[in-house]
Design a protein around this motif. Structure first.
Motif, short mmCIF file in Angstrom:
data_model
loop_
_atom_site.label_atom_id
_atom_site.label_comp_id
_atom_site.label_asym_id
_atom_site.label_seq_id
_atom_site.Cartn_x
_atom_site.Cartn_y
_atom_site.Cartn_z
N PRO A 130 -2.74 -1.54 19.04
CA PRO A 130 -2.86 -0.10 19.13
C PRO A 130 -2.77 0.53 17.74
O PRO A 130 -2.04 0.06 16.88
N ARG A 131 -3.54 1.55 17.54
CA ARG A 131 -3.55 2.24 16.25
C ARG A 131 -2.33 3.14 16.13
O ARG A 131 -1.91 3.78 17.09
N PRO A 132 -1.78 3.25 14.90
CA PRO A 132 -0.65 4.15 14.69
C PRO A 132 -1.12 5.60 14.78
O PRO A 132 -2.30 5.89 14.52
N PRO A 133 -0.24 6.51 15.14
CA PRO A 133 -0.63 7.93 15.20
C PRO A 133 -0.99 8.44 13.81
O PRO A 133 -0.37 8.05 12.82
N GLN A 134 -2.00 9.27 13.73
CA GLN A 134 -2.42 9.83 12.45
C GLN A 134 -1.57 11.04 12.13
O GLN A 134 -1.36 11.90 12.98
N PRO A 135 -1.10 11.17 10.87
CA PRO A 135 -0.27 12.33 10.49
C PRO A 135 -1.06 13.61 10.44
O PRO A 135 -2.22 13.68 10.34
N TYR A 158 -1.68 -1.67 8.77
CA TYR A 158 -3.12 -1.75 9.02
C TYR A 158 -3.90 -1.63 7.72
O TYR A 158 -4.91 -2.28 7.53
N SER A 159 -3.41 -0.81 6.78
CA SER A 159 -4.14 -0.61 5.53
C SER A 159 -4.13 -1.88 4.67
O SER A 159 -5.11 -2.16 3.98
N ALA A 160 -3.06 -2.65 4.72
CA ALA A 160 -2.99 -3.91 3.95
C ALA A 160 -3.45 -5.11 4.77
O ALA A 160 -3.60 -6.20 4.23
N ARG A 161 -3.61 -4.91 6.09
CA ARG A 161 -3.98 -6.00 7.02
C ARG A 161 -2.94 -7.12 6.99
O ARG A 161 -3.26 -8.29 7.00
N LEU A 162 -1.66 -6.71 6.94
CA LEU A 162 -0.55 -7.65 6.89
C LEU A 162 0.46 -7.37 7.99
O LEU A 162 0.63 -6.22 8.40
N ALA A 163 1.13 -8.43 8.44
CA ALA A 163 2.21 -8.31 9.42
C ALA A 163 3.46 -8.92 8.80
O ALA A 163 3.47 -10.10 8.44
N TYR A 164 4.48 -8.10 8.64
CA TYR A 164 5.75 -8.55 8.05
C TYR A 164 6.71 -8.94 9.16
O TYR A 164 6.87 -8.20 10.14
N THR A 166 0.80 -1.23 0.00
CA THR A 166 0.00 0.00 0.00
C THR A 166 0.84 1.28 0.00
O THR A 166 0.29 2.35 -0.21
N LYS A 167 2.11 1.15 0.27
CA LYS A 167 3.01 2.31 0.43
C LYS A 167 2.63 3.15 1.64
O LYS A 167 3.01 4.30 1.76
N GLY A 168 1.86 2.56 2.56
CA GLY A 168 1.44 3.24 3.77
C GLY A 168 2.41 3.00 4.92
O GLY A 168 3.36 2.22 4.79
N PRO A 169 2.18 3.62 6.07
CA PRO A 169 3.08 3.49 7.22
C PRO A 169 3.02 2.10 7.85
O PRO A 169 2.04 1.38 7.72
N LEU A 170 4.10 1.77 8.52
CA LEU A 170 4.20 0.51 9.25
C LEU A 170 4.36 0.81 10.74
O LEU A 170 4.98 1.81 11.12
N THR A 171 3.81 -0.06 11.57
CA THR A 171 3.94 0.05 13.02
C THR A 171 4.71 -1.16 13.51
O THR A 171 4.41 -2.28 13.11
N TYR A 172 5.69 -0.92 14.38
CA TYR A 172 6.51 -2.02 14.88
C TYR A 172 5.88 -2.62 16.12
O TYR A 172 5.58 -1.91 17.08
#
Length: 67
Positions: A62-67, A30-36, A14-20
């Motif tokens: 927990p949700r990532p912070p919104q930009p 969260y946007s792709a519903r994937l865990a790498y 998705t080219k979206g942010p990742l949360t560790y």
């Protein structure tokens, strides 16, 4: 996971942010519903290596912070 590296990494789908997720050793999109996976401190950002998150996992994390 180095915070500066995390700022540069994006989801390859998705080219979206990742949360560790330190406990699971995963980078979550969260946007792709994937865990790498993160193996030996190295993020494996391949779609075929990622696992799909369930609805329960999405709701529990927990949700990532919104930009």
């Amino acid at each position: 996971m180095d915070s500066k590296l995390l700022e540069l990494l994006v989801c390859p789908v998705t080219k979206g942010p990742l949360t560790y997720d330190r406990a699971a050793q995963e980078l979550v999109s969260y946007s792709a519903r994937l865990a790498y996976p993160v193996r030996d401190g190295i993020p494996v950002l391949l779609e075929n290596e990622a696992r799909t998150l369930t609805d329960d996992e999405i709701d529990a994390r927990p949700r990532p912070p919104q930009p």
